[in-house]
Scaffold this motif. Structure first.
Motif, PDB file in Angstrom:
ATOM      1  N   ALA A   6     -10.274 -48.519  19.504  1.00  0.00           N
ATOM      2  CA  ALA A   6     -10.475 -47.682  18.325  1.00  0.00           C
ATOM      3  C   ALA A   6      -9.734 -46.362  18.526  1.00  0.00           C
ATOM      4  N   PRO A   7      -9.150 -45.817  17.464  1.00  0.00           N
ATOM      5  CA  PRO A   7      -8.337 -44.603  17.615  1.00  0.00           C
ATOM      6  C   PRO A   7      -9.109 -43.449  18.240  1.00  0.00           C
ATOM      7  N   ASN A   8      -8.519 -42.862  19.266  1.00  0.00           N
ATOM      8  CA  ASN A   8      -9.049 -41.649  19.876  1.00  0.00           C
ATOM      9  C   ASN A   8      -7.832 -40.852  20.337  1.00  0.00           C
ATOM     10  N   ALA A   9      -7.387 -39.952  19.484  1.00  0.00           N
ATOM     11  CA  ALA A   9      -6.119 -39.265  19.714  1.00  0.00           C
ATOM     12  C   ALA A   9      -6.232 -38.063  20.634  1.00  0.00           C
ATOM     13  N   GLN A  10      -7.390 -37.881  21.269  1.00  0.00           N
ATOM     14  CA  GLN A  10      -7.558 -36.729  22.164  1.00  0.00           C
ATOM     15  C   GLN A  10      -6.584 -36.831  23.333  1.00  0.00           C
ATOM     16  N   PRO A  11      -5.688 -35.880  23.510  1.00  0.00           N
ATOM     17  CA  PRO A  11      -4.759 -35.932  24.645  1.00  0.00           C
ATOM     18  C   PRO A  11      -5.517 -35.827  25.974  1.00  0.00           C
ATOM     19  N   ILE A  12      -5.019 -36.518  26.974  1.00  0.00           N
ATOM     20  CA  ILE A  12      -5.620 -36.442  28.304  1.00  0.00           C
ATOM     21  C   ILE A  12      -4.972 -35.289  29.065  1.00  0.00           C
ATOM     22  N   THR A  13      -5.774 -34.311  29.401  1.00  0.00           N
ATOM     23  CA  THR A  13      -5.250 -33.143  30.126  1.00  0.00           C
ATOM     24  C   THR A  13      -5.800 -33.055  31.542  1.00  0.00           C
ATOM     25  N   SER A  14      -6.782 -33.911  31.875  1.00  0.00           N
ATOM     26  CA  SER A  14      -7.325 -33.887  33.230  1.00  0.00           C
ATOM     27  C   SER A  14      -7.922 -35.251  33.572  1.00  0.00           C
ATOM     28  N   LYS A  15      -7.982 -35.544  34.856  1.00  0.00           N
ATOM     29  CA  LYS A  15      -8.605 -36.792  35.293  1.00  0.00           C
ATOM     30  C   LYS A  15     -10.075 -36.828  34.911  1.00  0.00           C
ATOM     31  N   LYS A 278       5.644 -49.937  33.977  1.00  0.00           N
ATOM     32  CA  LYS A 278       5.806 -48.487  34.074  1.00  0.00           C
ATOM     33  C   LYS A 278       4.517 -47.826  34.571  1.00  0.00           C
ATOM     34  N   ASP A 279       4.650 -46.584  35.023  1.00  0.00           N
ATOM     35  CA  ASP A 279       3.574 -45.848  35.676  1.00  0.00           C
ATOM     36  C   ASP A 279       2.786 -45.056  34.632  1.00  0.00           C
ATOM     37  N   PHE A 280       1.503 -45.363  34.491  1.00  0.00           N
ATOM     38  CA  PHE A 280       0.671 -44.649  33.529  1.00  0.00           C
ATOM     39  C   PHE A 280       0.604 -43.156  33.846  1.00  0.00           C
ATOM     40  N   ARG A 281       0.767 -42.811  35.108  1.00  0.00           N
ATOM     41  CA  ARG A 281       0.709 -41.398  35.482  1.00  0.00           C
ATOM     42  C   ARG A 281       1.858 -40.604  34.858  1.00  0.00           C
ATOM     43  N   LYS A 282       2.984 -41.283  34.596  1.00  0.00           N
ATOM     44  CA  LYS A 282       4.084 -40.619  33.890  1.00  0.00           C
ATOM     45  C   LYS A 282       3.717 -40.354  32.432  1.00  0.00           C
ATOM     46  N   PHE A 283       2.919 -41.263  31.887  1.00  0.00           N
ATOM     47  CA  PHE A 283       2.434 -41.064  30.529  1.00  0.00           C
ATOM     48  C   PHE A 283       1.515 -39.843  30.467  1.00  0.00           C
ATOM     49  N   LEU A 284       0.765 -39.623  31.532  1.00  0.00           N
ATOM     50  CA  LEU A 284      -0.139 -38.466  31.569  1.00  0.00           C
ATOM     51  C   LEU A 284       0.615 -37.138  31.608  1.00  0.00           C
ATOM     52  N   ASP A 285       1.779 -37.145  32.268  1.00  0.00           N
ATOM     53  CA  ASP A 285       2.517 -35.867  32.356  1.00  0.00           C
ATOM     54  C   ASP A 285       3.666 -35.765  31.349  1.00  0.00           C
ATOM     55  N   ARG A 291       7.820 -43.124  25.378  1.00  0.00           N
ATOM     56  CA  ARG A 291       7.412 -42.065  24.446  1.00  0.00           C
ATOM     57  C   ARG A 291       7.706 -40.711  25.090  1.00  0.00           C
ATOM     58  N   PRO A 292       8.968 -40.340  25.252  1.00  0.00           N
ATOM     59  CA  PRO A 292       9.324 -39.117  25.980  1.00  0.00           C
ATOM     60  C   PRO A 292       8.709 -37.877  25.333  1.00  0.00           C
ATOM     61  N   GLY A 293       8.128 -37.023  26.186  1.00  0.00           N
ATOM     62  CA  GLY A 293       7.524 -35.797  25.731  1.00  0.00           C
ATOM     63  C   GLY A 293       6.125 -35.952  25.169  1.00  0.00           C
ATOM     64  N   GLU A 294       5.651 -37.187  25.083  1.00  0.00           N
ATOM     65  CA  GLU A 294       4.318 -37.448  24.524  1.00  0.00           C
ATOM     66  C   GLU A 294       3.322 -37.672  25.655  1.00  0.00           C
ATOM     67  N   VAL A 295       2.130 -37.078  25.530  1.00  0.00           N
ATOM     68  CA  VAL A 295       1.081 -37.214  26.537  1.00  0.00           C
ATOM     69  C   VAL A 295       0.092 -38.294  26.106  1.00  0.00           C
ATOM     70  N   ALA A 296      -0.354 -39.101  27.053  1.00  0.00           N
ATOM     71  CA  ALA A 296      -1.295 -40.181  26.769  1.00  0.00           C
ATOM     72  C   ALA A 296      -2.585 -39.635  26.178  1.00  0.00           C
ATOM     73  N   THR A 297      -3.173 -40.432  25.296  1.00  0.00           N
ATOM     74  CA  THR A 297      -4.467 -40.095  24.694  1.00  0.00           C
ATOM     75  C   THR A 297      -5.564 -40.945  25.322  1.00  0.00           C
TER      76      THR A 297
END
Length: 454
Positions: A6-15, A278-285, A291-297
């Motif tokens: 289900a959509p949850n667009a909150q960006p991930i900024t911390s573990k 691909k590395d999900f940790r790259k998605f976090l940063d 999706r270049p420049g986009e942070v995982a939600t």
């Protein structure tokens, strides 16, 4: 397999956000529920061929027919791919296996009523279109190349990636069927204990529910070939997770594990974008090239968790993933088995006492040997069949303590009767089918299409 979250667009900024997501699954005991999922192999009666996606005898015809029972359609790119009703869903696995993902329910009597209603509906529609469904954990005769591919975006990505990381990933996708139970936890400590018990005992469940002894029309040398396939599917995202038994394990350590698992996809605007390997940790940063420049939600993290396939999986609940699908009664027996073990404190303590001194090597050896030898697998100075008797008694005690009654005054232990009969005889469904194949079937696996159907 799961669809997009289900959509949850909150960006991930911390573990901490991901840790808190898992921890938010903790519930008081009176809110614990049981969810049951099962898959089944469809075929057209005329030639016993797999159901294609489209046509008069097809998966699409099944999904359209089931809508008369108030199931609501779900589409992807204009294709009907799933149905939803009252917290449950009917969906497609990669090779056209039809899956019921049941609603979270209070007790197994409700679970069995849900399963029974669904199978009656499926049977009525299937009879009309000339189809049937097998209660086996693996397609008994259809070759891999003859299984039709379902039109779901994530499956194409998975299909292509599987070839790079193992030899049996496509077999898992297109020819296997499982039954799964999803169970709650009350706290981090409760989750850890349940996770450890269920991981250690998962091979016992595999042996009890072993039901996939045929491949390409012949005996394959296994009791649960479905379970064997998972051992060579993708080592990065499968297995017995020995770190769960490490001191200090908890939600954070599972997040650390999940972040190391390679990605499959990014889901955006109704489309699956290939991010396999691909590395999900790259998605976090923000450095993921898809999706270049986009942070995982948080939705991305939830989707990522759904692409991890260990023998027990942690989301906001625990998923028991080690069992072949079985006949009608076993679809109720499987969640009853695990509910009795995990939902009563005394039963959980007894189960932990049974397994707490098992070593990492012993747990792994059980995992490796059970697909071949099933209930006859040796363990220390006993057998898995004898262990299964002990575990069933623990489960029975837990179900008795729950005292969830049906209209006839029976509690949930009635659903263990098939399993009791198995351990009394020392034979799983696979053992019985092997005997039938060698005797009254005279080597004709097509008999499964009359004797192993819902």
């Amino acid at each position: 397999m799961s669809g997009p979250s289900a959509p949850n667009a909150q960006p991930i900024t911390s573990k901490a956000q991901m840790v808190d997501y898992l921890a938010s699954g903790s519930k008081p005991k009176d809110e614990w529920r049981v969810g049951t999922e099962h898959e089944k192999i469809g075929f057209c009666n005329a030639k016993k061929l797999p159901l294609p996606y489209d046509g008069p005898c097809s998966i699409k015809a099944m999904l359209e027919g089931l809508q008369r029972y108030d199931w609501q359609p779900v589409e992807e790119d204009g294709n009907l791919i799933a149905l939803k009703r009252d917290g449950a869903s009917v969906s497609l696995e990669p090779g056209g296996q039809l899956e019921l993902s049941g609603a979270p329910l209070e007790h197994i009597h409700q679970t069995c009523a849900e399963v029974s209603r669904h199978l009656r509906e499926v049977r009525e529609v299937a009879d009309e279109i000339g189809a049937g469904f097998l209660s086996l954990g693996f397609r008994p005769d259809t070759k891999l190349e003859d299984v039709p591919v379902m039109p779901k975006g994530r499956y194409k990505i998975m299909r292509d990636y599987m070839q790079k990381v193992g030899t049996m990933g496509r077999e898992m996708m297109f020819r296997t069927c499982t039954v799964q139970a999803n169970l709650d936890f009350g706290s981090e400590a409760d989750m850890v204990k349940k996770f450890r018990v269920s991981l250690a005992l998962q091979p016992i469940g595999t042996a009890l529910f072993a039901n996939s002894p045929f491949t390409d029309g012949k005996l394959n040398g296994y009791k649960s070939f479905r379970s064997r396939i998972w051992m060579d599917t993708d080592a990065d995202r499968t297995g017995m997770l020995p770190f769960v038994f490490d001191e200090g394990f908890g939600f954070e350590q599972y997040v650390d594990y999940a972040l190391k698992v390679p990605m499959y996809f990014v889901y955006r605007d109704g489309q699956y974008l290939d991010a396999s390997g691909k590395d999900f940790r790259k998605f976090l940063d923000g450095t993921l090239d898809v999706r270049p420049g986009e942070v995982a939600t948080m939705s991305d993290f939830e989707d990522h968790l759904s692409t991890i396939f260990p023998e027990v999986r942690l989301k906001k609940f625990l998923e028991m993933r080690g069992c072949d699908t079985g006949h009608w009664d076993e679809l109720c027996a499987m969640p009853a088995f695990w509910t009795g073990l995990l939902y009563d404190g005394s039963a959980l303590d007894a189960a932990w006492d049974l397994v707490k001194d098992w070593t990492t090597e012993e747990r792994q050896t059980l995992r490796e040997q059970v697909p071949t030898s099933g209930l006859q697998t040796k363990f220390r100075d006993t057998t898995v069949n004898e262990l299964a008797k002990q575990v069933l008694e623990i489960s029975r005690s837990g179900l008795n303590a729950r005292a969830k009654m049906n209209a006839h005054g029976e509690n949930e232990t009635v659903f263990l009767q098939d399993l009791d009969a198995m351990v009394a005889a020392g034979q799983s469904n696979a053992d019985r089918l092997i005997t039938k194949f060698n005797r009254e079937w005279a080597g004709d696996v097509m008999r499964a299409y009359s004797e192993c159907i819902y």
